[in-house]
Design a protein around this motif. Sequence first.
Motif, PDB file in Angstrom:
ATOM      1  N   GLN A  86       0.829  -1.219   0.000  1.00  0.00           N
ATOM      2  CA  GLN A  86       0.000   0.000   0.000  1.00  0.00           C
ATOM      3  C   GLN A  86       0.862   1.268   0.000  1.00  0.00           C
ATOM      4  O   GLN A  86       0.466   2.298  -0.546  1.00  0.00           O
ATOM      5  CB  GLN A  86      -0.909   0.010   1.241  1.00  0.00           C
ATOM      6  CG  GLN A  86      -1.984  -1.061   1.184  1.00  0.00           C
ATOM      7  CD  GLN A  86      -2.706  -1.234   2.523  1.00  0.00           C
ATOM      8  OE1 GLN A  86      -2.158  -0.920   3.584  1.00  0.00           O
ATOM      9  NE2 GLN A  86      -3.926  -1.748   2.475  1.00  0.00           N
ATOM     10  N   SER A  87       2.028   1.174   0.600  1.00  0.00           N
ATOM     11  CA  SER A  87       2.878   2.367   0.744  1.00  0.00           C
ATOM     12  C   SER A  87       3.778   2.599  -0.460  1.00  0.00           C
ATOM     13  O   SER A  87       4.294   3.709  -0.649  1.00  0.00           O
ATOM     14  CB  SER A  87       3.762   2.232   1.988  1.00  0.00           C
ATOM     15  OG  SER A  87       2.969   2.010   3.128  1.00  0.00           O
ATOM     16  N   ARG A  88       4.011   1.562  -1.247  1.00  0.00           N
ATOM     17  CA  ARG A  88       4.870   1.702  -2.430  1.00  0.00           C
ATOM     18  C   ARG A  88       4.328   2.789  -3.345  1.00  0.00           C
ATOM     19  O   ARG A  88       3.143   2.835  -3.608  1.00  0.00           O
ATOM     20  CB  ARG A  88       4.901   0.360  -3.190  1.00  0.00           C
ATOM     21  CG  ARG A  88       5.676   0.389  -4.494  1.00  0.00           C
ATOM     22  CD  ARG A  88       5.023  -0.496  -5.541  1.00  0.00           C
ATOM     23  NE  ARG A  88       3.664  -0.089  -5.815  1.00  0.00           N
ATOM     24  CZ  ARG A  88       3.325   0.892  -6.635  1.00  0.00           C
ATOM     25  NH1 ARG A  88       4.248   1.572  -7.299  1.00  0.00           N
ATOM     26  NH2 ARG A  88       2.063   1.220  -6.815  1.00  0.00           N
ATOM     27  N   GLN A 259      -5.663   6.282  -2.097  1.00  0.00           N
ATOM     28  CA  GLN A 259      -6.916   5.544  -1.850  1.00  0.00           C
ATOM     29  C   GLN A 259      -7.461   5.078  -3.207  1.00  0.00           C
ATOM     30  O   GLN A 259      -8.452   5.603  -3.704  1.00  0.00           O
ATOM     31  CB  GLN A 259      -7.919   6.430  -1.123  1.00  0.00           C
ATOM     32  CG  GLN A 259      -7.396   6.885   0.229  1.00  0.00           C
ATOM     33  CD  GLN A 259      -8.325   7.855   0.930  1.00  0.00           C
ATOM     34  OE1 GLN A 259      -9.547   7.788   0.807  1.00  0.00           O
ATOM     35  NE2 GLN A 259      -7.738   8.767   1.671  1.00  0.00           N
ATOM     36  N   PRO A 260      -6.758   4.126  -3.828  1.00  0.00           N
ATOM     37  CA  PRO A 260      -7.134   3.746  -5.206  1.00  0.00           C
ATOM     38  C   PRO A 260      -8.511   3.115  -5.275  1.00  0.00           C
ATOM     39  O   PRO A 260      -8.960   2.484  -4.324  1.00  0.00           O
ATOM     40  CB  PRO A 260      -6.049   2.728  -5.583  1.00  0.00           C
ATOM     41  CG  PRO A 260      -5.521   2.217  -4.288  1.00  0.00           C
ATOM     42  CD  PRO A 260      -5.663   3.318  -3.287  1.00  0.00           C
ATOM     43  N   ASP A 261      -9.162   3.320  -6.433  1.00  0.00           N
ATOM     44  CA  ASP A 261     -10.471   2.676  -6.659  1.00  0.00           C
ATOM     45  C   ASP A 261     -10.269   1.187  -6.874  1.00  0.00           C
ATOM     46  O   ASP A 261      -9.211   0.753  -7.347  1.00  0.00           O
ATOM     47  CB  ASP A 261     -11.141   3.292  -7.902  1.00  0.00           C
ATOM     48  CG  ASP A 261     -11.537   4.745  -7.642  1.00  0.00           C
ATOM     49  OD1 ASP A 261     -11.794   5.077  -6.463  1.00  0.00           O
ATOM     50  OD2 ASP A 261     -11.558   5.535  -8.606  1.00  0.00           O
ATOM     51  N   MET A 262     -11.290   0.433  -6.576  1.00  0.00           N
ATOM     52  CA  MET A 262     -11.228  -1.029  -6.745  1.00  0.00           C
ATOM     53  C   MET A 262     -11.260  -1.387  -8.237  1.00  0.00           C
ATOM     54  O   MET A 262     -11.911  -0.712  -9.038  1.00  0.00           O
ATOM     55  CB  MET A 262     -12.429  -1.648  -6.018  1.00  0.00           C
ATOM     56  CG  MET A 262     -12.508  -3.155  -6.063  1.00  0.00           C
ATOM     57  SD  MET A 262     -10.979  -3.985  -5.637  1.00  0.00           S
ATOM     58  CE  MET A 262     -10.952  -3.827  -3.860  1.00  0.00           C
TER      59      MET A 262
END
Length: 268
Positions: A86-88, A259-262
Amino acid sequence: MTQKFAVTKESCTHCGLCIQDCPIYALEFDDEQFPQYAPGKAEFCIGCQHCLAICPSGAASFGGKKPEHSHSVSLEHSAGLLQLIQSRRSIRRYKDAPVDSAAVQEIVKMLPFIPTAKNADDLYFSLVATKEKMDAIRRVTYQKIAEMENPTGLYLLAKEAFHAGKDLIFRGAPAMVAVATDKETVAEGCETVDSVIALSYFELYAQSLGLGTTWCGYAFMIAQQIPEMYALLEIPENYTLGYTMLFGMPAVKYQRTTQPDMFKVNIL
Ligand SMILES: Cc1cc2nc3c(=O)[nH]c(=O)nc-3n(C[C@H](O)[C@H](O)[C@H](O)COP(=O)(O)O)c2cc1C
């Protein structure tokens, strides 16, 4: 492939796990219940070493590699791994400093653990880790773009950015890695797949070491247009360039994850 599986009879417990776990079912018990290659199957062995990895008593070895020289198995890091994923971030601003050679060595030690379709050790990693070499690649690339008569798309953008003192293609990175596959031995259809998987591992491990990375589709595209790139990256003739990635010490620090979309996910 030469026959490489071997079993130490004194410690074999005849459990048959090596036989069950062989991906191409190449092993069988001999008359004394010791595992061996089934007739005609050794040549299909892909050298994955699952036999060595699974043997409870450490009786199986492979090509002279002894079980006691393996690392212990550890899979219980899901929370940390998820946080890393998630942090990349793609890093597009780098410190003007060479990559620490100890970090490069750490990454190099990780590389053999990357999976490839046929488990062939035929990936080629070109690690451009000096400023001089990176600058030579930058120079040739922008020179070639400057010589284009009517550049469009990426080439026009890159040319305009270059005139504004910005390095759109290589992002001022002090290092890059190009991965290539052996044309002769790569699994069918995996010329790019094996390289891209390799870079995914590279990226995550590099970022866990505090390095920044960015996939570089631009450099990959340009390598198709500018053959000199193959020479500058020292890709051997019988290899196909799979993809490229920039890396270096990041000059930017993110405070939180995105906060990427699914994606479209269909659980069947
Ligand atoms: C195959 C691939 C090629 C990419 N090529 C470039 C590139 O040439 N230049 C660049 O700045 N970013 C490139 N990116 C980075 C993406 O733009 C980036 O991953 C995306 O915007 C999401 O941002 P994040 O990586 O920070 O999550 C590439 C990413 C991938 C997966």
